[in-house]
Design an enzyme around this catalytic site. Structure first.
Site, PDB file in Angstrom:
ATOM      1  N   LYS A 252     -10.075   1.630  -1.922  1.00 53.91           N
ATOM      2  CA  LYS A 252     -10.462   1.087  -0.531  1.00 53.91           C
ATOM      3  C   LYS A 252     -11.920   1.681  -0.123  1.00 53.91           C
ATOM      4  O   LYS A 252     -12.219   2.978  -0.392  1.00 53.91           O
ATOM      5  CB  LYS A 252      -9.291   1.732   0.409  1.00 53.91           C
TER       6      LYS A 252
ATOM      7  N   GLU B 103       0.601  -1.180   0.181  1.00 52.16           N
ATOM      8  CA  GLU B 103      -0.023   0.146  -0.023  1.00 52.16           C
ATOM      9  C   GLU B 103       0.715   1.222  -0.015  1.00 52.16           C
ATOM     10  O   GLU B 103       1.872   1.097   0.700  1.00 52.16           O
ATOM     11  CB  GLU B 103      -0.750  -0.132   1.434  1.00 52.16           C
TER      12      GLU B 103
ATOM     13  N   CYS C 201      -5.126  -2.593   3.323  1.00 56.99           N
ATOM     14  CA  CYS C 201      -4.716  -2.060   4.600  1.00 56.99           C
ATOM     15  C   CYS C 201      -5.895  -3.240   5.551  1.00 56.99           C
ATOM     16  O   CYS C 201      -5.705  -4.317   5.565  1.00 56.99           O
ATOM     17  CB  CYS C 201      -5.051  -0.704   5.053  1.00 56.99           C
TER      18      CYS C 201
END
Length: 530
Positions: free
Chosen positions: A329, A263, A386
């Site tokens: 995300k 990420e 994440c």
């Protein structure tokens, strides 16, 4: 006693002493709090004990949130306030219900606390850390039931056992604690029920572990862990150069099927005018030149912009260096990546002037499924970003789209602690069991590795080291036999929530129909406590 649980619970989870947690402590972690709650003399005292437990256990478990950049006071303080409130409310309810259903209270404790774990793990404030099941992640026969019940099936039996042990202690030392309405006969009934559940769990677990799933494909993957903090703005060229060097060193002899970075490996978007930025950066060996040289698909984290909005995303480049698709995300960190009412000027001014937060991410709106060629054909994969690999609902939705593999890209280097990275890693192991899907985790500092569909760690890199890991990832054929969890999600957990609400209503309703509602609840609570 509440303080004892507040110390033991963090020690049972992944921590700086026991990296993967301590299951022995996990079996007794909630025992002191349980005894304290049913021994409390009023609902106010129950609430205070819960709040005390919530505050201390949160700080001891998630102290690493204090390293969350310039927002440390907001993150550690906000989480502590939330969990202090959550546990204060939960313990108030438990203080009432456990004294209403005296003989069933060990079972009811497991139901209520498991329901709480589910509710706290979803939605905008969702934070699925510190679940009672996590210390047992390596006891594979026990946790295989997660492909039916989700992680909450394991939490339930662990919490039930904690309450049962507490009742045994109170009965053995009843003169030193207080008289208990649970007799040896009732304890035997609870023991029979717990033993039956554990027997089912273990038999089912060994059966699933013995299942000879077919490996239908393999993917030769290179994961690159650069060990740098993406929040340090002035090291981006140095970090990108390191990523490129480690990649080339491990692809010199022959090319893998896929290279995976972490990420935020690219700090700037790869689109529009920013593409030309990568014509000259990093200095000496620009990223665009590197893409054309490696002749390998590359998956990396990078920002993505559209309609004046910014997204925390993953981007897949093909062998020729062209971007193929992206995923943004969806589950954003509350009050850090996403702020309610950000469009209001007064809210933006507060965050900019007081907290120093000048921009936020927007949530993605689609479930992207990527594809690359493996040894025996195409491999379909999804990329939760994440802490999305800790949210069971996200991986469940992806698994319904027949993905063969999860690839999680994570940046936990900012935490500067092993425990933060291991807590994250352990929670992701349950996603592989629930969906029977292999997971690759490619991080900037740890834990980088591969987890198989039974929750077993196949390979990892040492944390906080700059290294690359090349391995063959097995792809199993589960498409024709999706797990029950994939189809029903957290139905088991929601069933417990429903039961808890019915029990709470049953505890409240008789007094609600009478005059002096609050006084009568308190009176009955006090009478139940000699």
């Amino acid at each position: 006693m509440a303080l004892s649980s507040a110390i033991i619970v963090p020690l049972s989870q992944a921590n700086e002493i026991w990296w993967y947690g301590n299951p022995a402590l996990g079996l007794i972690a909630y025992v002191p709090l349980y005894i304290a709650t049913i021994s409390s003399k009023s609902l106010r005292e129950s609430a205070g004990l819960g709040a005390l437990f919530g505050a201390v256990s949160t700080i001891l478990s998630y102290f690493w949130l204090a390293n969350f950049g310039e927002f440390s006071l907001w993150t550690i303080g906000g989480v502590t306030v939330v969990y202090t409130t959550y546990n204060g409310v939960l313990n108030t309810v438990l203080g009432l219900v456990l004294k209403t259903f005296l003989k069933q209270r060990p079972l009811i404790f497991g139901i209520f606390w498991t329901g709480y774990e589910l509710v706290k793990s979803i939605g905008f404030l969702g934070f699925p850390w510190g679940l009672a099941a996590y210390p047992f992640s390596d006891f594979l026969p026990l946790v295989q039931i997660a492909d039916i019940t989700g992680v909450y099936g394991i939490s339930f039996i662990v919490l039930y056992l904690n309450a049962f042990i507490a009742e045994v202690l109170m009965l053995c030392f009843r003169n030193r604690v207080h008289p208990t309405p649970i007799t040896y006969k009732i304890l035997v009934l609870h023991l029979v029920f717990i033993t039956g559940l554990l027997t089912i769990y273990i038999i089912y677990g060994y059966n699933r572990l013995a299942y000879n799933a077919e490996i239908t494909n393999e993917l030769d993957v290179l994961m690159v862990q650069q060990n740098s903090d993406a929040w340090v703005a002035d090291n981006q060229n140095e970090t990108l150069s390191l990523l490129q060097r480690l990649t080339q060193e491990n692809t010199a002899q022959n090319n893998p099927d896929l290279v995976v970075w972490s990420e935020s490996s690219l700090r700037n978007p790869y689109q529009d005018t920013w593409v030309t930025y990568y014509d000259t950066n990093p200095t000496g060996y620009p990223f665009n030149s590197f893409l054309s040289d490696i002749d390998v698909p590359l998956l990396t984290g990078a920002p993505y912009t559209k309609n004046n909005k910014s997204y925390n995303s993953t981007i897949l480049f093909d062998r020729k260096g062209n971007p193929v698709d992206h995923y943004s995300k969806q589950q954003l960190v509350p009050f850090a990546e996403r702020v309610p009412f950000w469009n209001l000027q007064i809210v933006r001014d507060f965050y900019k002037d007081v907290l120093g937060l000048v921009a936020i991410w927007s949530p993605g709106d689609r479930q992207t499924v990527f594809q690359v060629e493996g040894k025996n054909g195409p491999v379909r994969f999804a990329t939760p970003i994440c802490f999305e690999d800790s949210f069971s609902g996200i991986t469940q939705i992806f698994s319904k789209q027949n993905v063969d593999l999860f690839i999680n890209l994570t940046n936990d280097a900012w935490s500067k602690t092993n425990s933060a990275q291991l807590q994250h890693f352990i929670s992701s192991k349950f996603r592989t069991i629930e969906t029977r899907t292999t997971m690759i985790r490619s991080t900037n500092a740890g834990v980088t590795g591969v987890i198989d569909p039974w929750g077993k760690t196949l390979v990892t890199l040492p944390m906080f080291t700059a290294q690359a890991l090349r391995t063959t990832v097995p792809i199993y054929n589960w498409r024709n036999s999706p797990t029950i969890y994939t189809q029903i999600g957290n139905s088991f957990g929601w069933l417990l929530v429903g039961i808890a609400l019915i029990l709470l209503a049953f505890s409240l309703l008789p007094q609600h129909l009478c005059r002096g509602f609050y006084k009568r609840i308190t009176d009955r609570h006090n009478m139940a406590t000699p």
